[in-house]
Write a protein that holds these residues in place. Structure first.
Motif, mmCIF file in Angstrom:
data_model
loop_
_atom_site.group_PDB
_atom_site.id
_atom_site.type_symbol
_atom_site.label_atom_id
_atom_site.label_comp_id
_atom_site.label_asym_id
_atom_site.label_seq_id
_atom_site.Cartn_x
_atom_site.Cartn_y
_atom_site.Cartn_z
ATOM 1 N N SER A 31 0.929 -1.276 -0.155
ATOM 2 C CA SER A 31 0.095 0.121 0.077
ATOM 3 C C SER A 31 0.971 1.402 0.068
ATOM 4 N N VAL A 54 -5.315 1.927 -0.451
ATOM 5 C CA VAL A 54 -5.858 0.681 -0.918
ATOM 6 C C VAL A 54 -6.395 0.086 0.283
ATOM 7 N N ALA A 63 -3.051 -6.363 0.592
ATOM 8 C CA ALA A 63 -3.298 -5.091 -0.068
ATOM 9 C C ALA A 63 -4.445 -5.387 -1.208
ATOM 10 N N ASN A 116 -3.073 1.670 6.832
ATOM 11 C CA ASN A 116 -4.211 1.748 5.957
ATOM 12 C C ASN A 116 -5.270 2.312 6.528
#
Length: 282
Positions: free
Chosen positions: A71, A78, A86, A255
């Motif tokens: 990512s 993502v 990912a 993330n």
């Protein structure tokens, strides 16, 4: 060798010690055709297996760690799969890079033909090794595409990259959720208090604008959510990192989708995509 570029394209690298032999281009095309069927998750599984075979048992890469690496490298918001990898679209037309000491016409001629007639992304790099005392230097020179043709081929491939990116964006979490009608412009999202580190210095409050964002309805790389604290637009990952860093005084690399809760659905955007999108009739 197999590599990944920041546009999500696989790069098949065929290395030859000396001159490229007559079958170098065919070998690379064969490898590229095989790689064209690999999914993003399979690529990450292979990457993990490769490096874990070379790491100590107490220093093994987890799927989540691999997913964060990919990512960060791709530089986009993502989403993640259930296993932690990912979740992105892998381009099914790998680039080919041939590297050798020299290239004879039986290699350069078909490469030029494949590039110009079929738009294949093939590059020939000539390598030369120099030694000075105990130091070894390697110089590289691009043989093909030749500089005069590079602009033409770059423009030709630009359209393909734009189409590929459009496909990739369509699979990003925010785009999918918007198109599915699961979220909408103006929806408020809350930072997940259960994801807040123990050393956070700022007290959590769902009515505090510091912990709140508003979905903008935009699908670019850095304009998906407005932070109510300052009115600026961020990607979900960038905003999650900003909130965590300001709350703790530490840097984070995460993330963002698992950190933002949609109150109506009572789940994170990451979980919302995984659990709901499969039921949508596209």
């Amino acid at each position: 060798m197999l590599a990944l570029d920041p546009d999500g394209k696989l790069v098949v690298i065929e290395l030859k010690r000396d001159s490229a032999d007559k079958t170098t281009d065919l070998q690379a095309i064969k490898y590229a055709s095989y790689c064209s069927t690999i999914s993003a998750e399979e690529l990450q599984q292979d990457y993990r297996a490769f490096w874990n075979n070379r790491r100590d048992e107490d220093d093994q890469l987890t799927p989540e760690a691999v997913g964060e690496q990919f990512s960060e490298f791709l530089g986009e918001d993502v989403a993640t799969t259930e296993d932690g990898y990912a979740d992105f679209v892998l381009d099914d037309r790998p680039r080919i890079l041939l590297a050798a000491g020299s290239f004879a016409p039986e290699i350069t001629t078909p490469v030029v033909w494949l590039e110009r007639e079929y738009g294949m992304d093939i590059t020939c790099i000539e390598l030369d090794v120099h030694q000075r005392d105990e130091e070894v230097f390697v110089s590289a020179r691009q043989v093909l595409p030749i500089p005069e043709a590079e602009e033409y081929m770059a423009k030709r491939r630009q359209k393909e990259r734009q189409q590929s990116r459009s496909s990739s964006r369509a699979d990003r979490a925010i785009t999918v959720l918007l198109e599915a009608g699961l979220v909408a412009e103006g929806d408020i999202v809350l930072f997940d208090d259960e994801s807040l580190p123990d050393d956070a210095e700022r007290e959590y409050g769902p009515d505090d604008d510091f912990w709140r964002g508003r979905i903008t309805g935009k699908t670019g790389r850095s304009d998906n959510v407005e932070w109510l604290e300052n009115g600026a637009e961020y990607s979900f990952t960038a905003l999650a990192q900003e909130v965590l860093e300001r709350a703790t005084g530490r840097e984070f690399n995460v993330n963002g989708y698992p950190y933002w809760i949609h109150p109506e659905h009572e789940m994170s955007l990451s979980d919302l995509r995984r659990s709901k999108v499969g039921d949508i009739d596209w």
